[in-house]
Design a protein around this motif. Sequence first.
Motif, short mmCIF file in Angstrom:
data_model
loop_
_atom_site.label_atom_id
_atom_site.label_comp_id
_atom_site.label_asym_id
_atom_site.label_seq_id
_atom_site.Cartn_x
_atom_site.Cartn_y
_atom_site.Cartn_z
N ASN A 58 -1.43 4.84 4.28
CA ASN A 58 -2.13 3.93 5.36
C ASN A 58 -3.87 3.58 5.05
O ASN A 58 -4.37 4.31 4.19
CB ASN A 58 -2.38 4.67 6.76
N GLN A 59 -4.26 2.81 5.58
CA GLN A 59 -5.84 2.23 5.19
C GLN A 59 -6.33 2.04 6.57
O GLN A 59 -6.06 1.43 7.34
CB GLN A 59 -5.59 0.85 4.46
N SER A 60 -7.49 2.81 6.68
CA SER A 60 -8.54 2.72 7.91
C SER A 60 -9.30 1.34 7.73
O SER A 60 -9.98 1.24 6.78
CB SER A 60 -9.21 3.94 8.06
N ILE A 61 -9.53 0.72 9.02
CA ILE A 61 -10.14 -0.58 8.94
C ILE A 61 -11.41 -0.29 9.92
O ILE A 61 -10.77 -0.22 11.10
CB ILE A 61 -9.42 -1.72 9.42
N THR A 81 -5.48 0.63 11.62
CA THR A 81 -4.89 1.44 10.70
C THR A 81 -3.88 0.53 10.32
O THR A 81 -2.93 0.06 10.73
CB THR A 81 -4.25 2.74 11.29
N MET A 99 -7.62 -5.60 1.94
CA MET A 99 -6.32 -4.71 2.16
C MET A 99 -6.15 -4.11 0.76
O MET A 99 -6.16 -4.76 -0.39
CB MET A 99 -5.06 -5.40 2.58
N VAL A 100 -5.73 -2.76 0.48
CA VAL A 100 -5.61 -2.10 -0.54
C VAL A 100 -4.16 -2.11 -0.78
O VAL A 100 -3.21 -1.84 0.05
CB VAL A 100 -5.81 -0.61 -0.55
N ASP A 124 -1.78 -0.90 -3.67
CA ASP A 124 -2.04 -0.08 -4.62
C ASP A 124 -0.68 0.41 -5.42
O ASP A 124 -0.48 1.10 -6.53
CB ASP A 124 -2.68 1.22 -4.62
N THR A 179 -12.22 -6.61 5.72
CA THR A 179 -12.06 -5.48 4.72
C THR A 179 -10.70 -6.10 3.89
O THR A 179 -9.81 -6.69 4.57
CB THR A 179 -11.68 -4.15 5.52
N ASN A 222 -6.42 -4.94 -6.14
CA ASN A 222 -6.04 -5.38 -4.82
C ASN A 222 -5.99 -6.87 -4.79
O ASN A 222 -6.44 -7.49 -3.65
CB ASN A 222 -6.97 -4.77 -3.73
N GLY A 239 1.19 1.81 5.43
CA GLY A 239 1.54 1.53 4.16
C GLY A 239 2.91 2.27 3.82
O GLY A 239 3.79 2.63 4.87
N PRO A 296 0.87 -1.18 0.09
CA PRO A 296 -0.04 0.21 -0.03
C PRO A 296 0.79 1.22 -0.18
O PRO A 296 1.85 1.32 0.68
CB PRO A 296 -0.64 -0.06 1.27
#
Length: 157
Positions: free
Chosen positions: A29-32, A137, A40-41, A43, A38, A56, A140, A26
């Motif tokens: 950061n990605q919020s869960i 969180t 995961m991204v 990218d 969820t 993904n 990434g 990633p």
Amino acid sequence: ALRKMTKANFVSGIGGANTPIVMVRPSGNQSISASTYTTMVFDTEVIDTANAFASNAFTVPSGQGGKYYLGATVIATTGADNSLERFQIRNGSTEIAYGNIFNSGTDDNTSTISTVADLSAGDVITVVYFSYQNSATIKGQSAYSNGSQLHIFKLIS
């Protein structure tokens, strides 16, 4: 005693390109949300030799079924003490490997899972994350130089 190596002493079928190869992470950061699986991204593609990673997910290319190494590293925090997290590598909706993270403080925690799986053309591999008690969180590339990652490569047909 030393033995002279001859062609008969070697095992055939070893080697090859081990492709396709994928390494993704990633960029941020990605919020869960709590209590929700969820996806995961991932990218940022570092390596994708067969253009098999998109949205993904890794999709096994046509004619590339076989045994694959699958490994995922997750760096995450919940910002809460004594919380349990889980992440999974899935083939479609089926869990094929999982890891638990128990946050004993508010620091970032790292966990790695890996497996070898027999995959067929068209199988779709994703990583999902679940936070039991609090939002989380996923960290990434923006938080750590290598951050969370997913590695996939073919071992043998």
